[in-house]
Design a protein around this motif. Structure first.
Motif, PDB file in Angstrom:
ATOM      1  N   THR A 180      50.867  21.036  33.830  1.00 55.80           N
ATOM      2  CA  THR A 180      50.175  22.085  33.080  1.00 55.80           C
ATOM      3  C   THR A 180      50.149  23.348  33.934  1.00 55.80           C
ATOM      4  N   LYS A 181      50.161  24.492  33.252  1.00 55.24           N
ATOM      5  CA  LYS A 181      50.129  25.776  33.944  1.00 55.24           C
ATOM      6  C   LYS A 181      49.406  26.763  33.029  1.00 55.24           C
ATOM      7  N   GLU A 182      48.325  27.363  33.549  1.00 54.04           N
ATOM      8  CA  GLU A 182      47.505  28.251  32.721  1.00 54.04           C
ATOM      9  C   GLU A 182      48.336  29.424  32.197  1.00 54.04           C
ATOM     10  N   GLY A 183      48.243  29.603  30.898  1.00 55.61           N
ATOM     11  CA  GLY A 183      48.959  30.711  30.277  1.00 55.61           C
ATOM     12  C   GLY A 183      50.378  30.386  29.865  1.00 55.61           C
ATOM     13  N   TYR A 184      50.800  29.117  30.062  1.00 55.36           N
ATOM     14  CA  TYR A 184      52.168  28.730  29.772  1.00 55.36           C
ATOM     15  C   TYR A 184      52.189  27.391  29.026  1.00 55.36           C
ATOM     16  N   THR A 185      53.272  27.166  28.298  1.00 52.20           N
ATOM     17  CA  THR A 185      53.536  25.872  27.667  1.00 52.20           C
ATOM     18  C   THR A 185      54.737  25.244  28.354  1.00 52.20           C
ATOM     19  N   PHE A 186      54.572  23.981  28.798  1.00 55.18           N
ATOM     20  CA  PHE A 186      55.661  23.265  29.455  1.00 55.18           C
ATOM     21  C   PHE A 186      56.740  22.927  28.435  1.00 55.18           C
ATOM     22  N   VAL A 187      58.009  23.237  28.760  1.00 57.98           N
ATOM     23  CA  VAL A 187      59.103  22.959  27.816  1.00 57.98           C
ATOM     24  C   VAL A 187      60.024  21.843  28.302  1.00 57.98           C
ATOM     25  N   GLY A 188      59.881  21.414  29.558  1.00 58.55           N
ATOM     26  CA  GLY A 188      60.696  20.279  29.997  1.00 58.55           C
ATOM     27  C   GLY A 188      61.098  20.355  31.464  1.00 58.55           C
ATOM     28  N   TRP A 189      61.546  19.195  31.973  1.00 65.96           N
ATOM     29  CA  TRP A 189      62.084  19.091  33.328  1.00 65.96           C
ATOM     30  C   TRP A 189      63.597  19.320  33.294  1.00 65.96           C
ATOM     31  N   THR A 190      64.102  20.042  34.277  1.00 66.11           N
ATOM     32  CA  THR A 190      65.537  20.099  34.502  1.00 66.11           C
ATOM     33  C   THR A 190      65.827  19.557  35.897  1.00 66.11           C
ATOM     34  N   THR A 191      67.103  19.323  36.184  1.00 56.52           N
ATOM     35  CA  THR A 191      67.530  18.838  37.494  1.00 56.52           C
ATOM     36  C   THR A 191      68.706  19.677  37.962  1.00 56.52           C
ATOM     37  N   PRO A 192      69.071  19.584  39.244  1.00 55.49           N
ATOM     38  CA  PRO A 192      70.257  20.319  39.709  1.00 55.49           C
ATOM     39  C   PRO A 192      71.530  19.917  38.957  1.00 55.49           C
ATOM     40  N   GLU A 193      71.520  18.708  38.367  1.00 55.01           N
ATOM     41  CA  GLU A 193      72.713  18.240  37.660  1.00 55.01           C
ATOM     42  C   GLU A 193      72.667  18.535  36.161  1.00 55.01           C
ATOM     43  N   ASN A 194      71.481  18.805  35.623  1.00 59.72           N
ATOM     44  CA  ASN A 194      71.339  18.976  34.174  1.00 59.72           C
ATOM     45  C   ASN A 194      70.286  20.045  33.900  1.00 59.72           C
ATOM     46  N   ASN A 195      70.714  21.176  33.318  1.00 53.37           N
ATOM     47  CA  ASN A 195      69.793  22.287  33.086  1.00 53.37           C
ATOM     48  C   ASN A 195      69.233  22.317  31.668  1.00 53.37           C
ATOM     49  N   ILE A 196      69.356  21.204  30.954  1.00 51.45           N
ATOM     50  CA  ILE A 196      68.749  21.114  29.618  1.00 51.45           C
ATOM     51  C   ILE A 196      67.355  20.514  29.774  1.00 51.45           C
ATOM     52  N   PRO A 197      66.290  21.257  29.405  1.00 50.39           N
ATOM     53  CA  PRO A 197      64.924  20.747  29.613  1.00 50.39           C
ATOM     54  C   PRO A 197      64.670  19.443  28.854  1.00 50.39           C
ATOM     55  N   ASN A 198      63.964  18.540  29.522  1.00 51.25           N
ATOM     56  CA  ASN A 198      63.610  17.236  28.945  1.00 51.25           C
ATOM     57  C   ASN A 198      62.130  16.987  29.219  1.00 51.25           C
ATOM     58  N   SER A 199      61.354  16.853  28.157  1.00 54.04           N
ATOM     59  CA  SER A 199      59.911  16.653  28.315  1.00 54.04           C
ATOM     60  C   SER A 199      59.527  15.180  28.328  1.00 54.04           C
ATOM     61  N   ASN A 200      60.517  14.280  28.239  1.00 57.83           N
ATOM     62  CA  ASN A 200      60.248  12.837  28.275  1.00 57.83           C
ATOM     63  C   ASN A 200      61.182  12.183  29.291  1.00 57.83           C
ATOM     64  N   VAL A 201      60.844  12.323  30.566  1.00 55.69           N
ATOM     65  CA  VAL A 201      61.702  11.822  31.635  1.00 55.69           C
ATOM     66  C   VAL A 201      61.250  10.427  32.041  1.00 55.69           C
ATOM     67  N   ASN A 202      62.194   9.482  31.983  1.00 55.74           N
ATOM     68  CA  ASN A 202      61.928   8.113  32.426  1.00 55.74           C
ATOM     69  C   ASN A 202      62.897   7.756  33.553  1.00 55.74           C
ATOM     70  N   ILE A 203      62.360   7.111  34.579  1.00 53.36           N
ATOM     71  CA  ILE A 203      63.169   6.692  35.729  1.00 53.36           C
ATOM     72  C   ILE A 203      63.098   5.182  35.805  1.00 53.36           C
ATOM     73  N   SER A 204      64.236   4.513  35.611  1.00 50.44           N
ATOM     74  CA  SER A 204      64.280   3.050  35.718  1.00 50.44           C
ATOM     75  C   SER A 204      65.691   2.631  36.088  1.00 50.44           C
ATOM     76  N   ASN A 205      65.775   1.617  36.946  1.00 49.28           N
ATOM     77  CA  ASN A 205      67.056   1.039  37.363  1.00 49.28           C
ATOM     78  C   ASN A 205      67.987   2.107  37.944  1.00 49.28           C
ATOM     79  N   GLU A 206      67.419   3.026  38.742  1.00 54.20           N
ATOM     80  CA  GLU A 206      68.214   4.086  39.362  1.00 54.20           C
ATOM     81  C   GLU A 206      68.138   3.979  40.883  1.00 54.20           C
ATOM     82  N   THR A 207      69.116   4.620  41.557  1.00 48.87           N
ATOM     83  CA  THR A 207      69.262   4.384  42.997  1.00 48.87           C
ATOM     84  C   THR A 207      69.668   5.651  43.744  1.00 48.87           C
ATOM     85  N   GLN A 208      68.899   6.735  43.560  1.00 45.27           N
ATOM     86  CA  GLN A 208      69.206   7.956  44.308  1.00 45.27           C
ATOM     87  C   GLN A 208      67.967   8.838  44.361  1.00 45.27           C
TER      88      GLN A 208
END
Length: 302
Positions: A180-208
């Motif tokens: 959360t950030k006052e005055g803003y609406t969160f639109v999603g997470w991006t990564t260095p590999e993927n710049n498309i925002p994702n607001s539902n990030v799940n991490i499972s069975n990964e190794t990095q």
């Protein structure tokens, strides 16, 4: 047929291809595999059979260049004064059981890997087996133990607040809490590999190691004015990033004395809006102007 002239008749032949039955049998006569083989070709042996207390050492006859029906029997060597070591790898790799004479040291298996884990060693029950020191005294099962590798999670929150783990393992199943950030609406997470925002990030069975960047859009807030007959040119919306100083209104016959709000009834002539995050209502306040009247009576009375 009705032959009415000299005729040459040629004999026709079809080659006879000999085929033979080849049976692979165990020590007790159990058929392990049976196949039909063309003459002068080779049979294919089944997987090596097993027999308790014995070691398989091969087949009793050659099975290449087959020229007759064959029964091929498994050959074993009896294990005398030897103990069986079974390896339980707990991974995709399998290790064949081995036999050792009493008092001998066991050869340690090598090149055992498991994605997302660190190999801790071989254990007999709960005790780590020391290959350079311990010797075999009976049949035993050695079990590989693994520890999941910890990978780092980094966040670039860009002024936001979120409570999320900073490490994870291949065994975890994590859904990121959005910031959360006052005055803003969160639109999603991006990564260095993927710049498309994702607001539902799940991490499972990964190794990095992973880095997540928070992305926002500014909220827009409304500004309402009660000018009470006055005139002023001011914006009707703003964001937390704006810095606005209100223009004061004018009203014929009146002097503007300040803006008030539902929260503060003290007039303010210098209203500035910056770093704020709510709808606002401003009410214009005036005082009436007083004008002088001068009379030239020219000797009269009034």
């Amino acid at each position: 047929t009705n032959i009415q002239k000299d005729t040459v008749i040629i004999a026709q032949y079809e080659q006879i291809i000999n085929k033979y039955t080849v049976k692979f049998v165990d020590y007790n006569g159990t058929i392990l595999k049976e196949e039909i083989i063309e003459g002068n070709k080779s049979a294919t042996a089944p997987a090596d059979p097993t027999r308790e207390g014995y070691t398989f050492i091969g087949w009793n006859t050659d099975y290449t260049n087959i020229t007759s029906n064959l029964i091929i029997t498994a050959q074993y060597e009896q294990i005398i004064n030897k103990y069986k070591v079974t390896f339980k790898t707990n991974c995709e790799t399998t290790i064949k059981e081995e036999y050792y004479e009493k008092g001998n040291k066991i050869k340690e298996p090598t090149n055992l890997t498991k994605l997302g884990y660190t190999f801790l060693g071989w254990y007999l029950n709960e005790e780590k087996w020391i290959f350079i020191g311990y010797v075999i005294t009976n049949n035993m099962t050695l079990e590989a133990k693994w520890e999941p590798v910890k990978y780092n999670l980094s966040y670039e929150l860009n002024g936001g607040i979120a409570n999320n783990p900073i490490t994870y393992t291949i065994e975890d199943n994590i859904t990121l809490n959005n910031p959360t950030k006052e005055g803003y609406t969160f639109v999603g997470w991006t990564t260095p590999e993927n710049n498309i925002p994702n607001s539902n990030v799940n991490i499972s069975n990964e190794t990095q190691d992973k880095t997540f960047i928070a992305n926002y859009q500014t909220n827009t807030y409304n500004i309402t004015y009660e000018l009470n007959g006055g005139i002023a040119n001011n914006p009707t919306t703003y964001t937390i990033e704006d810095n606005i100083t209100l223009n004061n209104p004018t009203k014929e016959g009146y002097t503007f004395i300040g803006w008030t709000t539902p929260e503060n009834n003290i007039p303010n002539l210098n209203v500035n809006i910056s770093n704020e995050t709510q709808d606002k209502t401003f009410t214009a306040n005036y005082q009436t102007n007083t004008y002088n009247i001068t009379y030239e009576l020219n000797g009269g009375i009034a």
